[in-house]
Design a protein around this motif. Sequence first.
Motif, mmCIF file in Angstrom:
data_model
loop_
_atom_site.group_PDB
_atom_site.id
_atom_site.type_symbol
_atom_site.label_atom_id
_atom_site.label_comp_id
_atom_site.label_asym_id
_atom_site.label_seq_id
_atom_site.Cartn_x
_atom_site.Cartn_y
_atom_site.Cartn_z
ATOM 1 N N SER A 33 0.850 -1.188 0.000
ATOM 2 C CA SER A 33 0.000 0.000 0.000
ATOM 3 C C SER A 33 0.887 1.240 0.000
ATOM 4 O O SER A 33 1.639 1.461 0.946
ATOM 5 C CB SER A 33 -0.900 0.029 1.240
ATOM 6 O OG SER A 33 -1.788 -1.065 1.258
ATOM 7 N N VAL A 34 0.819 2.034 -1.075
ATOM 8 C CA VAL A 34 1.597 3.267 -1.178
ATOM 9 C C VAL A 34 0.679 4.439 -0.843
ATOM 10 O O VAL A 34 -0.350 4.639 -1.487
ATOM 11 C CB VAL A 34 2.192 3.451 -2.585
ATOM 12 C CG1 VAL A 34 3.046 4.725 -2.630
ATOM 13 C CG2 VAL A 34 3.011 2.239 -2.997
ATOM 14 N N ILE A 113 3.578 -1.301 3.889
ATOM 15 C CA ILE A 113 3.167 0.095 3.727
ATOM 16 C C ILE A 113 4.364 0.895 3.228
ATOM 17 O O ILE A 113 5.479 0.764 3.747
ATOM 18 C CB ILE A 113 2.681 0.699 5.056
ATOM 19 C CG1 ILE A 113 1.558 -0.152 5.671
ATOM 20 C CG2 ILE A 113 2.244 2.148 4.854
ATOM 21 C CD1 ILE A 113 0.283 -0.194 4.879
ATOM 22 N N ALA A 114 4.133 1.743 2.214
ATOM 23 C CA ALA A 114 5.153 2.669 1.723
ATOM 24 C C ALA A 114 4.573 4.074 1.722
ATOM 25 O O ALA A 114 3.363 4.260 1.512
ATOM 26 C CB ALA A 114 5.604 2.285 0.314
ATOM 27 N N ALA A 128 10.283 -3.487 -5.497
ATOM 28 C CA ALA A 128 10.748 -4.854 -5.742
ATOM 29 C C ALA A 128 11.982 -5.172 -4.910
ATOM 30 O O ALA A 128 12.131 -6.287 -4.402
ATOM 31 C CB ALA A 128 11.055 -5.027 -7.225
ATOM 32 N N ASP A 129 12.876 -4.178 -4.738
ATOM 33 C CA ASP A 129 14.104 -4.408 -3.970
ATOM 34 C C ASP A 129 13.849 -4.478 -2.470
ATOM 35 O O ASP A 129 14.460 -5.280 -1.751
ATOM 36 C CB ASP A 129 15.115 -3.287 -4.245
ATOM 37 C CG ASP A 129 15.718 -3.370 -5.635
ATOM 38 O OD1 ASP A 129 15.576 -4.437 -6.271
ATOM 39 O OD2 ASP A 129 16.311 -2.378 -6.100
ATOM 40 N N LEU A 130 12.955 -3.622 -1.985
ATOM 41 C CA LEU A 130 12.763 -3.515 -0.535
ATOM 42 C C LEU A 130 11.739 -4.498 0.029
ATOM 43 O O LEU A 130 11.815 -4.869 1.202
ATOM 44 C CB LEU A 130 12.356 -2.093 -0.155
ATOM 45 C CG LEU A 130 13.394 -0.987 -0.357
ATOM 46 C CD1 LEU A 130 12.890 0.320 0.255
ATOM 47 C CD2 LEU A 130 14.738 -1.357 0.245
ATOM 48 N N ALA A 131 10.771 -4.913 -0.792
ATOM 49 C CA ALA A 131 9.692 -5.764 -0.268
ATOM 50 C C ALA A 131 10.207 -7.042 0.396
ATOM 51 O O ALA A 131 9.793 -7.370 1.519
ATOM 52 C CB ALA A 131 8.689 -6.089 -1.373
ATOM 53 N N LEU A 182 9.824 0.697 3.510
ATOM 54 C CA LEU A 182 8.675 -0.193 3.506
ATOM 55 C C LEU A 182 8.552 -0.782 4.899
ATOM 56 O O LEU A 182 9.556 -1.181 5.501
ATOM 57 C CB LEU A 182 8.848 -1.322 2.484
ATOM 58 C CG LEU A 182 8.131 -1.137 1.143
ATOM 59 C CD1 LEU A 182 8.718 0.035 0.391
ATOM 60 C CD2 LEU A 182 8.232 -2.417 0.301
ATOM 61 N N TYR A 183 7.319 -0.835 5.391
ATOM 62 C CA TYR A 183 7.061 -1.303 6.746
ATOM 63 C C TYR A 183 6.039 -2.430 6.680
ATOM 64 O O TYR A 183 5.008 -2.319 6.011
ATOM 65 C CB TYR A 183 6.457 -0.188 7.610
ATOM 66 C CG TYR A 183 7.135 1.149 7.494
ATOM 67 C CD1 TYR A 183 8.088 1.555 8.425
ATOM 68 C CD2 TYR A 183 6.811 2.021 6.455
ATOM 69 C CE1 TYR A 183 8.699 2.791 8.320
ATOM 70 C CE2 TYR A 183 7.426 3.255 6.340
ATOM 71 C CZ TYR A 183 8.370 3.638 7.271
ATOM 72 O OH TYR A 183 8.978 4.863 7.159
#
Length: 302
Positions: A33-34, A113-114, A128-131, A182-183
């Motif tokens: 969710s951004v 969450i972003a 894609a990198d952080l998820a 990202l949380y």
Amino acid sequence: MSASLSIRRSEYLDIRIRERADQQKTAGKPLVSVIIPVYYQEPAFLWRALQSCFYSADLACADVEVLLVADDCLDYRDYHIDNRIKMLTTGSVGAGPSRARNVALDVAQGDLIALLDSDDEFLPGKLADLAPMALRYGIAYDNMRIAMNGSDAQLGTLDASREFGLKPMAFFLAFDNPLSGLYRRDIIGPTRFLDEIKFSEDSAFNYEVLARNGGTAYFLAQPRHVYTIHAASLSRHSDAVQEADANYAKIIEHFDGVTDIDEGCRAEILENYARKRALNLAFGAWLNLPGNQGRTFQEFLG
């Protein structure tokens, strides 16, 4: 819609066609969710921010929903060109980005969450990198590329020398710059942005969520986020010094009352804000010295 916006919409629809995949969330495929608050934003910036959400995600790895929260009571239906974009409102004009983000946090469906300001953008590959790292470690941050509003010039990254990996609370407190991450939604828990403050609200949120995660988060040294600064933010007048002090006092009061986070982290956060408050007041005193009126905080720091 203006001709320039029509072009941008056409470009965006091309992106949508190229990147369209199965919209159904599948097992093991997280939803991100951004959250984007918007307040009288220039259309070109907002289109860029929206497009970047989909550029930054590999749909083979994650689904995306974008929560666009109007804080100006304007009609943003022209931007609703993808069913992954959801339109929300604070119901007010100028309630502030904290209220807007909290409205979205209360309805977000994502596993992750972003946060994205409407004048910023994600660089390709960010989500894609952080998820995977956020799913594993609870929080994953990346570096930022800083840009001046109204200029194509890039002012550099916050600190390109830092190494990637799992980092402690002290690392992020020393970073002393905006954090974009990202949380995992379960890590955020009851944490919300502080409606009553207008300064450093994003840092307060980040530090509280970090404390709920035991004070650790993954850090990616490569920038995956463009952070836009404005000329007005580079200086701080005497009235702003007093406003900042009032905000710091409220943040300190808030953390004094938060008892359900790691106690060691809470002590570090309080010490950090006490130091920031003292530095801000020292700047105010410096401004009152002969010849210093109108000078900037950056000049004070030397």
